[in-house]
Design a protein around this motif. Structure first.
Motif, PDB file in Angstrom:
ATOM      1  N   VAL A 108       0.837  -0.997   0.006  1.00 27.24           N
ATOM      2  CA  VAL A 108      -0.181   0.060  -0.038  1.00 27.24           C
ATOM      3  C   VAL A 108       0.884   1.212  -0.084  1.00 27.24           C
ATOM      4  N   GLU A 109       1.926   1.259   0.797  1.00 24.31           N
ATOM      5  CA  GLU A 109       2.628   2.308   0.758  1.00 24.31           C
ATOM      6  C   GLU A 109       3.504   2.784  -0.416  1.00 24.31           C
ATOM      7  N   GLN A 110       3.907   1.614  -1.038  1.00 23.71           N
ATOM      8  CA  GLN A 110       4.500   1.732  -2.554  1.00 23.71           C
ATOM      9  C   GLN A 110       3.600   2.358  -3.378  1.00 23.71           C
ATOM     10  N   LYS A 111       2.242   2.072  -3.494  1.00 27.06           N
ATOM     11  CA  LYS A 111       1.296   2.411  -4.318  1.00 27.06           C
ATOM     12  C   LYS A 111       0.848   3.730  -4.097  1.00 27.06           C
ATOM     13  N   MET A 112       0.930   4.298  -2.813  1.00 27.43           N
ATOM     14  CA  MET A 112       0.545   5.743  -2.282  1.00 27.43           C
ATOM     15  C   MET A 112       1.658   6.598  -2.493  1.00 27.43           C
ATOM     16  N   LYS A 113       2.848   6.202  -2.433  1.00 34.33           N
ATOM     17  CA  LYS A 113       4.028   6.965  -2.777  1.00 34.33           C
ATOM     18  C   LYS A 113       4.024   7.789  -3.998  1.00 34.33           C
ATOM     19  N   LYS A 114       3.517   7.070  -5.041  1.00 26.74           N
ATOM     20  CA  LYS A 114       3.553   7.842  -6.347  1.00 26.74           C
ATOM     21  C   LYS A 114       2.410   8.846  -6.485  1.00 26.74           C
ATOM     22  N   LEU A 115       1.788   8.992  -5.436  1.00 25.87           N
ATOM     23  CA  LEU A 115       0.734  10.173  -5.581  1.00 25.87           C
ATOM     24  C   LEU A 115       1.207  11.379  -5.200  1.00 25.87           C
ATOM     25  N   GLN A 116       2.446  11.379  -4.334  1.00 23.00           N
ATOM     26  CA  GLN A 116       3.069  12.721  -3.765  1.00 23.00           C
ATOM     27  C   GLN A 116       3.537  13.724  -4.927  1.00 23.00           C
ATOM     28  N   LYS A 117       3.630  13.188  -6.266  1.00 18.27           N
ATOM     29  CA  LYS A 117       4.065  13.803  -6.959  1.00 18.27           C
ATOM     30  C   LYS A 117       3.123  14.858  -7.530  1.00 18.27           C
ATOM     31  N   TYR A 118       1.951  14.693  -7.216  1.00 18.64           N
ATOM     32  CA  TYR A 118       0.713  15.488  -7.683  1.00 18.64           C
ATOM     33  C   TYR A 118       0.514  16.684  -6.694  1.00 18.64           C
ATOM     34  N   SER A 119       1.240  16.849  -5.749  1.00 15.17           N
ATOM     35  CA  SER A 119       1.095  17.777  -4.626  1.00 15.17           C
ATOM     36  C   SER A 119       2.468  18.610  -4.485  1.00 15.17           C
ATOM     37  N   ASP A 120       2.351  19.709  -4.274  1.00 14.02           N
ATOM     38  CA  ASP A 120       3.733  20.569  -3.834  1.00 14.02           C
ATOM     39  C   ASP A 120       3.951  20.634  -2.466  1.00 14.02           C
ATOM     40  N   GLY A 121       3.087  20.283  -1.611  1.00 10.73           N
ATOM     41  CA  GLY A 121       3.427  20.342  -0.274  1.00 10.73           C
ATOM     42  C   GLY A 121       2.749  18.870   0.367  1.00 10.73           C
ATOM     43  N   PRO A 122       2.658  18.828   1.837  1.00 12.83           N
ATOM     44  CA  PRO A 122       2.446  17.587   2.249  1.00 12.83           C
ATOM     45  C   PRO A 122       1.020  17.156   2.165  1.00 12.83           C
ATOM     46  N   ILE A 123       0.838  16.101   2.162  1.00  9.10           N
ATOM     47  CA  ILE A 123      -0.771  15.297   2.083  1.00  9.10           C
ATOM     48  C   ILE A 123      -0.775  14.336   3.053  1.00  9.10           C
ATOM     49  N   LYS A 124      -2.033  14.314   3.438  1.00 15.75           N
ATOM     50  CA  LYS A 124      -2.382  13.306   4.390  1.00 15.75           C
ATOM     51  C   LYS A 124      -2.844  12.137   3.736  1.00 15.75           C
TER      52      LYS A 124
END
Length: 163
Positions: free
Chosen positions: A11-27
């Motif tokens: 799950v962490e591996q799948k969700m890490k790729k979502l960070q590129k769509y945000s400039d700041g921290p996301i929850k």
């Protein structure tokens, strides 16, 4: 049966790729559940002006995680494109303003939606609101009998409007 550690890593591996769509921290909140032979994966992302939710139910947990990850990524891509389009559009030059301009503004109601405002506690309203995909929720506060509004701040936090 897989160990929760490897599933967590997946799950962490799948969700890490979502960070590129945000400039700041996301929850990112991921809820995995099993009912008989149905495996559900639900993702809620908030923060940095983003609010996205997706849920997928499959016969196995990994395909459910894959599909919910794809759904949420599609939502984030769409959101990111919308932001980039807003930034790239140049505003038209301001026209001369006249004092009668305010009189010429045409205000129209685009869409009317009836909402039941059943009495509920703030905790119950927050629970229902976080499960929905709406941007705001109107409810009647059971303690004060007033109409209240819950909404999402740009930073991903909940806001409450009371009269």
């Amino acid at each position: 049966m897989e160990t929760s550690n490897t599933l967590k890593e997946y799950v962490e591996q799948k969700m890490k790729k979502l960070q590129k769509y945000s400039d700041g921290p996301i929850k990112v909140n991921v809820v995995l559940s099993v009912e008989k032979f149905r495996h559900a994966a639900e993702v809620v992302i908030s923060g940095d002006g983003i609010r996205a939710t997706a849920k997928e139910v499959q016969d196995d947990i990994r395909p459910a995680i894959d599909l919910v990850s794809d759904k949420i990524e599609k939502q984030l891509k769409k959101y990111r494109e919308k932001l980039l389009n807003k930034r790239n559009t140049t505003p038209e030059p301001a026209q001369e303003t006249a004092t009668s301009e305010l009189d010429e503004i045409d205000v129209r109601v685009i869409r009317t939606e009836k909402m039941d405002s059943k009495p509920m506690s703030l905790e119950e309203a927050v629970e229902q609101f976080t499960l929905s995909s709406k941007n705001f929720m109107v409810f009647r506060n059971a303690e004060t009998d007033d109409i209240n509004v819950l909404y999402w701040h740009k930073d991903g936090e909940l806001g409450l409007i009371e009269p």
